[in-house]
Design an enzyme around this catalytic site. Structure first.
Site, PDB file in Angstrom:
ATOM      1  N   HIS A  98       0.848  -1.190   0.000  1.00 30.96           N
ATOM      2  CA  HIS A  98       0.000   0.000   0.000  1.00 30.96           C
ATOM      3  C   HIS A  98       0.885   1.242   0.000  1.00 30.96           C
ATOM      4  CE1 HIS A  98      -3.842  -2.014   1.837  1.00 30.96           C
ATOM      5  NE2 HIS A  98      -3.271  -2.770   0.897  1.00 30.96           N
TER       6      HIS A  98
ATOM      7  N   GLU B  44       0.997   3.947   1.830  1.00 28.07           N
ATOM      8  CA  GLU B  44       1.539   4.384   3.119  1.00 28.07           C
ATOM      9  C   GLU B  44       2.668   3.476   3.590  1.00 28.07           C
ATOM     10  OE1 GLU B  44      -2.889   5.462   2.999  1.00 28.07           O
ATOM     11  OE2 GLU B  44      -1.681   3.719   2.478  1.00 28.07           O
TER      12      GLU B  44
ATOM     13  N   CYS C 207      -6.036   2.249   5.614  1.00 28.19           N
ATOM     14  CA  CYS C 207      -6.665   1.010   6.057  1.00 28.19           C
ATOM     15  C   CYS C 207      -6.093   0.646   7.432  1.00 28.19           C
ATOM     16  CB  CYS C 207      -6.402  -0.097   5.037  1.00 28.19           C
ATOM     17  SG  CYS C 207      -4.698  -0.715   5.044  1.00 28.19           S
TER      18      CYS C 207
ATOM     19  N   CYS D 105      -2.282  -0.003   7.336  1.00 27.47           N
ATOM     20  CA  CYS D 105      -1.486   1.207   7.146  1.00 27.47           C
ATOM     21  C   CYS D 105      -1.552   2.106   8.370  1.00 27.47           C
ATOM     22  CB  CYS D 105      -1.940   1.950   5.895  1.00 27.47           C
ATOM     23  SG  CYS D 105      -1.561   1.046   4.385  1.00 27.47           S
TER      24      CYS D 105
END
Length: 154
Positions: free
Chosen positions: A51, A53, A81, A84
């Site tokens: 992801h 991040e 999420c 993250c």
């Protein structure tokens, strides 16, 4: 428009235009200077943890040579999420700037509500079986680490 969020948006757009992953971007800033940027690369790398991040945190940590990013801020195009958000917490980032919310991204298919419900005790894990194995051996490992005189908490 905020210049750092603009950079995160450009990262996200670059990523999804190249089919690297979903429409997410992140920029990490230290003392007003961007030190790391990333977009979602789940499809590009076949890594479900890639992801924006997470990748930005990895790059910022590598750049600074430190896992502690407490003197940095992160700009994320969407509310992170749970994975993250946890990484943001563990890296000690001092401020999270976000664009869209979890409800906004759920409308386009990125719905994390089940994870939030499991974490809050409102739902049960059904995707996998969870089995507790060798707890005593693992507890011994924790005690061994706890007795280590040169341990570093992070």
């Amino acid at each position: 428009m905020n210049e750092f969020m603009k950079a995160a948006i450009e990262e996200a757009r670059n990523g999804f235009n190249h089919n690297h992953g979903g429409p997410f971007g992140a920029v990490i800033v230290r003392d007003g200077v961007p030190i790391a940027n990333a977009h979602n690369e789940v499809l590009k790398t076949n890594d479900p943890t890639a992801h924006a991040e997470i990748l930005a945190i990895r790059r910022a940590s590598a750049f600074l040579g430190n896992y502690d990013l407490s003197d940095c801020e992160i700009y994320s195009t969407s509310e992170p999420c749970p994975m993250c958000f946890s990484a943001i917490h563990w890296s000690r980032l001092k401020k999270l700037h976000l664009g869209t919310t979890r409800d906004d991204v759920a409308t386009i298919g990125f719905d994390d509500s089940l994870i939030y419900d499991i974490l809050s005790g409102k739902a049960q894990v059904v995707q996998m079986e969870i089995v507790n194995v060798d707890r005593d051996s693992c507890l011994a490992l924790l005690k061994e680490w706890d007795a280590k005189p040169d341990k570093v908490l992070y």
